[in-house]
Design a protein around this motif. Structure first.
Motif, PDB file in Angstrom:
ATOM      1  N   ALA A   1       0.829  -1.208   0.000  1.00 44.09           N
ATOM      2  CA  ALA A   1       0.000   0.000   0.000  1.00 44.09           C
ATOM      3  C   ALA A   1       0.862   1.257   0.000  1.00 44.09           C
ATOM      4  O   ALA A   1       2.005   1.241   0.447  1.00 44.09           O
ATOM      5  CB  ALA A   1      -0.909   0.007   1.226  1.00 44.09           C
TER       6      ALA A   1
ATOM      7  N   LYS B   1       3.332   3.153   9.287  1.00 41.71           N
ATOM      8  CA  LYS B   1       2.718   2.276   8.291  1.00 41.71           C
ATOM      9  C   LYS B   1       2.942   0.803   8.643  1.00 41.71           C
ATOM     10  O   LYS B   1       2.030  -0.006   8.568  1.00 41.71           O
ATOM     11  CB  LYS B   1       3.291   2.586   6.898  1.00 41.71           C
ATOM     12  CG  LYS B   1       2.704   3.855   6.277  1.00 41.71           C
ATOM     13  CD  LYS B   1       3.619   4.521   5.267  1.00 41.71           C
ATOM     14  CE  LYS B   1       3.807   3.731   3.997  1.00 41.71           C
ATOM     15  NZ  LYS B   1       4.550   4.517   2.974  1.00 41.71           N
TER      16      LYS B   1
ATOM     17  N   ASP C   1       0.768  -0.264  11.656  1.00 39.26           N
ATOM     18  CA  ASP C   1      -0.693  -0.205  11.550  1.00 39.26           C
ATOM     19  C   ASP C   1      -1.204  -1.401  10.725  1.00 39.26           C
ATOM     20  O   ASP C   1      -0.951  -1.478   9.526  1.00 39.26           O
ATOM     21  CB  ASP C   1      -1.088   1.117  10.853  1.00 39.26           C
ATOM     22  CG  ASP C   1      -2.578   1.384  10.929  1.00 39.26           C
ATOM     23  OD1 ASP C   1      -3.357   0.401  11.043  1.00 39.26           O
ATOM     24  OD2 ASP C   1      -2.966   2.570  10.878  1.00 39.26           O
TER      25      ASP C   1
ATOM     26  N   ALA D   1      -3.889  -1.967   9.503  1.00 34.81           N
ATOM     27  CA  ALA D   1      -4.798  -1.564   8.423  1.00 34.81           C
ATOM     28  C   ALA D   1      -4.043  -1.134   7.168  1.00 34.81           C
ATOM     29  O   ALA D   1      -4.640  -0.926   6.119  1.00 34.81           O
ATOM     30  CB  ALA D   1      -5.689  -0.416   8.900  1.00 34.81           C
ATOM     31  N   PHE D   2      -2.726  -0.989   7.300  1.00 31.29           N
ATOM     32  CA  PHE D   2      -1.936  -0.535   6.155  1.00 31.29           C
ATOM     33  C   PHE D   2      -1.133  -1.715   5.613  1.00 31.29           C
ATOM     34  O   PHE D   2      -0.309  -2.300   6.318  1.00 31.29           O
ATOM     35  CB  PHE D   2      -1.003   0.609   6.579  1.00 31.29           C
ATOM     36  CG  PHE D   2      -0.632   1.521   5.448  1.00 31.29           C
ATOM     37  CD1 PHE D   2      -1.440   2.602   5.118  1.00 31.29           C
ATOM     38  CD2 PHE D   2       0.501   1.286   4.682  1.00 31.29           C
ATOM     39  CE1 PHE D   2      -1.113   3.437   4.058  1.00 31.29           C
ATOM     40  CE2 PHE D   2       0.828   2.117   3.623  1.00 31.29           C
ATOM     41  CZ  PHE D   2       0.017   3.199   3.310  1.00 31.29           C
TER      42      PHE D   2
ATOM     43  N   PRO E   1      -8.729   3.597   6.113  1.00 31.14           N
ATOM     44  CA  PRO E   1      -8.112   3.767   7.440  1.00 31.14           C
ATOM     45  C   PRO E   1      -7.545   5.179   7.622  1.00 31.14           C
ATOM     46  O   PRO E   1      -7.042   5.786   6.676  1.00 31.14           O
ATOM     47  CB  PRO E   1      -6.981   2.729   7.432  1.00 31.14           C
ATOM     48  CG  PRO E   1      -7.387   1.719   6.405  1.00 31.14           C
ATOM     49  CD  PRO E   1      -8.151   2.481   5.367  1.00 31.14           C
TER      50      PRO E   1
ATOM     51  N   ILE F   1      -4.944   6.346   8.787  1.00 32.60           N
ATOM     52  CA  ILE F   1      -3.526   6.579   8.497  1.00 32.60           C
ATOM     53  C   ILE F   1      -3.322   7.134   7.083  1.00 32.60           C
ATOM     54  O   ILE F   1      -2.428   7.948   6.838  1.00 32.60           O
ATOM     55  CB  ILE F   1      -2.682   5.293   8.730  1.00 32.60           C
ATOM     56  CG1 ILE F   1      -1.187   5.600   8.558  1.00 32.60           C
ATOM     57  CG2 ILE F   1      -3.138   4.148   7.845  1.00 32.60           C
ATOM     58  CD1 ILE F   1      -0.252   4.461   8.935  1.00 32.60           C
ATOM     59  N   TYR F   2      -4.183   6.751   6.156  1.00 27.95           N
ATOM     60  CA  TYR F   2      -4.059   7.282   4.788  1.00 27.95           C
ATOM     61  C   TYR F   2      -4.201   8.799   4.774  1.00 27.95           C
ATOM     62  O   TYR F   2      -3.456   9.506   4.114  1.00 27.95           O
ATOM     63  CB  TYR F   2      -5.143   6.680   3.874  1.00 27.95           C
ATOM     64  CG  TYR F   2      -4.830   5.303   3.358  1.00 27.95           C
ATOM     65  CD1 TYR F   2      -4.404   5.108   2.046  1.00 27.95           C
ATOM     66  CD2 TYR F   2      -4.975   4.186   4.175  1.00 27.95           C
ATOM     67  CE1 TYR F   2      -4.123   3.833   1.566  1.00 27.95           C
ATOM     68  CE2 TYR F   2      -4.696   2.914   3.707  1.00 27.95           C
ATOM     69  CZ  TYR F   2      -4.275   2.738   2.397  1.00 27.95           C
ATOM     70  OH  TYR F   2      -3.997   1.487   1.924  1.00 27.95           O
TER      71      TYR F   2
ATOM     72  N   LEU G   1      -1.170  10.468   6.539  1.00 28.95           N
ATOM     73  CA  LEU G   1       0.038  10.473   5.706  1.00 28.95           C
ATOM     74  C   LEU G   1      -0.032  11.598   4.676  1.00 28.95           C
ATOM     75  O   LEU G   1       0.934  12.340   4.478  1.00 28.95           O
ATOM     76  CB  LEU G   1       0.196   9.123   4.987  1.00 28.95           C
ATOM     77  CG  LEU G   1       0.644   7.948   5.855  1.00 28.95           C
ATOM     78  CD1 LEU G   1       0.473   6.636   5.085  1.00 28.95           C
ATOM     79  CD2 LEU G   1       2.092   8.107   6.298  1.00 28.95           C
TER      80      LEU G   1
END
Lengths: 191, 462
Positions: A71, A154, A157, A159-160, B438, B440-441, B444
């Protein structure tokens, strides 16, 4: 060696080589430099320098983004516009440039703590992050600390979707509060 | 925010430079230097406009051929970036972090002339400045940005902008709008008027609205509202903005956000403003009269005046270009780059062909500048025309740890622009399995916006 240096200097605009104007790789590289810095040396804290990373590492990560295996908030989109041959050429180009650490000094006690925390990273990245064990491992010395911290977020997590199991395992072992310290430790290393 | 480590970076470059100077014979370094087309002397490139496009063009011509005489003409000594200037307006960023001078270009050997171009003689290839200078060129880069057109709104004029800012050219206007926004009382209305597209920075108005709402939340002015009166029926990154407004600013399902902190009124719903009562800060459309506490009108705009006066802006007020080189469709010796040009089919939002022309962004202006620079250097040195690559990345920061982006890529196939769909598109609204994206995207991309800004500023100006 001279050739390598000449290419590097041309990338940073220190020598003028008009023939580069017509070199197809130059046009491709220009699209990367906006975000990663002139010649692949970043001045943006959250953006990595890419000049001087190994060809294998660069090619692997770009191809993993392109295939969707790994990702990224934005690189998965961008890199999908490049052919595999162009990706290979870009990896080769940036790998030929010298690694230019941008040293971000921090206090001595933080260095000591950082060294301690990054004990488990040494085997693959070297004590300072400057001597990776193999071609698949990126250099970390003088890389932007903010970027390294975000990379670790990243990995930590679930989810990543990251691909490197060992990195996932090891970064998840870090205490939350130690992530930034580990990143700053590498950012402060010149070699 | 930590201090930029530019000093160390420059040291590193300087070290590399001096080491190299010893080990490489000069003949191996310096290019021969293109000669002027009329024979004899150095070739001369003049650049009009010191924004992202013009600065990048000047730098990259000089980088590729140090023998070319490059002059950049720009009236201001300090450049203020439009990208991320919305963060200044909402109090999230100091204006100094988006400002730069021209010393970096000077160090690279670019002649920087603080002056204003009043005329271009295309036949004689001469640029005339307000300061009385006449500069001959072999190639001219035209990067003047945009010119505002106030006449679409009755009662609106340039004079009014000292009280009702546009803040669509950054600098004093940015600070004026910030000052007004900071002084808004709780319960006050901040109204943003958006002109019909195409306009500079397509997501800009919606980003501005988002950050204003974020400011209201953090400053205890929770009864304030930001209302976007939009001449268009859709907008850039609409799905992402709407999602963010729902997540953070109470946007409701009626499609306009009537009871939320952000409200968007489409052109067909009365957003198409055609009248201003400046004294009462009231704007009107055919359906709506709205009194604002803080009013921000973004005027309609077209290519910069000098591009129009030079006869280059013939595509509905914008400059049409040759895709391979960014040369003007009207003049092979002039390269029209940045916000003043239209590259590709002009997009109108809501049109299925939208995204086919290049958005008016700093990032695109820079890749256009690099294409033009390479084409100019190749031409002046008798080399073949290089293959061009165009790319855009545009980040919008819309809240705390909340950002997203759009990417565009274009290539040239058979002499026409080709939009590379595979390498383009917006940040995900949902994950491929339809699950929410999520957090975090978004975090970032909010962080990347800052890194992007620092790198584009350095890649253009240093």
């Amino acid at each position: 060696m001279r050739y390598k240096l000449l290419i590097a200097m041309a990338a940073l605009g220190l020598v003028a080589t008009p023939a580069l104007a017509a070199d197809p790789i130059q046009g491709l590289v220009n699209t990367c430099n906006n975000c990663h810095g002139t010649g692949g040396v970043s001045v943006g804290h959250s953006m990595p320098s890419i000049a001087g990373l190994s060809e294998t590492y660069l090619k692997n990560i770009l191809m993993e983004w392109k295939s969707g295996a790994r990702a990224s908030a934005n690189m998965t989109r961008l890199i999908s516009g490049y052919t595999d041959a162009e990706i290979a050429a870009l990896a080769k180009y940036y790998a030929k440039l010298p690694w230019t650490p941008v040293v971000q000094p921090v206090a001595a006690d933080l260095i000591a703590k950082g060294k301690d925390i990054t004990d488990r990273c040494e085997t693959c990245h070297g004590v300072t992050g400057g001597k990776p064990d193999d071609e698949e491992t990126p250099r970390l010395n003088g890389q932007w600390a903010k970027y390294l911290e975000l990379e670790m977020l990243k990995y930590r997590d679930p989810a990543f979707q990251m691909t490197h199991k060992k990195m996932i395992r090891n970064t998840q072992k870090l205490d939350q509060g130690d992530v930034a310290t580990a990143a700053k430790y590498y950012g402060a290393q010149s070699k | 925010m930590s201090q930029i480590n530019r000093r160390n970076f420059i040291k590193a470059i300087a070290a590399a430079s001096s080491a190299a100077a010893v080990s490489i014979p000069l003949s191996a370094c310096a290019g021969p230097g293109a000669k002027t087309s009329s024979g004899g002397g150095k070739a001369r490139v003049v650049v009009i406009g010191g924004g992202y496009g013009g600065a990048t063009a000047a730098k990259y011509v000089k980088m590729l051929d140090g023998g070319i005489d490059v002059t950049l003409i720009e009236p201001n000594a300090v450049y203020t970036s439009c990208p991320l200037s919305n963060e200044v307006i909402s109090g999230h960023r100091d204006i100094k972090t988006i400002q730069t001078g021209y010393d970096g270009l000077k160090k690279r050997g670019v002649n920087v002339l603080q002056d204003f171009v009043i005329g271009v003689d295309r036949a004689k290839k001469v640029v005339t400045t307000k300061g009385g200078k006449k500069l001959e060129y072999d190639a001219l880069v035209m990067s003047p940005g945009i010119e505002f057109h106030y006449n679409g709104i009755e009662g609106y004029s340039e004079a009014v902008t000292t009280d009702i800012p546009h803040a669509w050219k950054a600098g004093e206007q940015t600070l004026l709008l910030k000052k007004q926004l900071m002084a808004i009382p709780d319960g006050g209305k901040f109204v943003i008027v958006v002109p019909k597209g195409p306009f500079r920075c397509p997501p800009g108005p919606y980003e501005r609205a988002s950050l204003a709402a974020n400011y209201f939340q953090h400053s205890g002015k929770k009864k304030c509202k930001v209302i976007i009166l939009d001449a268009n029926d859709s907008h850039s990154k609409k799905g992402l903005f709407t999602q963010a407004w729902k997540a953070m600013y109470g946007w409701e399902k009626d499609g306009m956000g009537t009871n939320s902190m952000v409200e968007w009124v489409a052109g067909s719903q009365g957003g198409n403003v055609n009248k201003l009562d400046a004294k009462n800060r009231t704007v009107s459309s055919d359906f709506v009269d709205m009194k604002a506490d803080v009013l921000n009108i973004i005027p309609a705009h077209k290519a910069g005046k000098i591009a129009v006066d030079t006869g280059l802006a013939k595509e509905n007020g914008w400059c049409k270009v040759v895709p391979m080189t960014m040369a003007s469709a009207e003049d092979e010796n002039i390269y029209t780059i940045g916000d003043s040009c239209v590259a590709g089919e002009m997009a109108i939002y809501g049109n299925p062909n939208a995204n086919f022309d290049m958005p008016k962004s700093a990032h695109i202006a820079m890749t256009q500048a690099k294409v033009a620079a390479a084409a100019i250097v190749a031409k002046l040195n008798g080399l073949p025309t290089p293959q061009p690559y165009y790319a855009n990345t545009c980040y919008s920061v819309v809240g705390d740890d909340y950002g997203f982006s759009v990417a565009h890529q274009y290539r040239v196939v058979d002499g026409t622009f080709k939009y590379i769909k595979e390498g383009s598109g917006i940040s995900p609204i949902l994950m491929p399995d339809k699950s929410p994206v999520p957090a975090i995207y978004r975090k970032l991309e909010a962080e990347y916006a800052d890194g992007w800004l620092r790198n584009v500023m350095a890649d253009a100006f240093i």
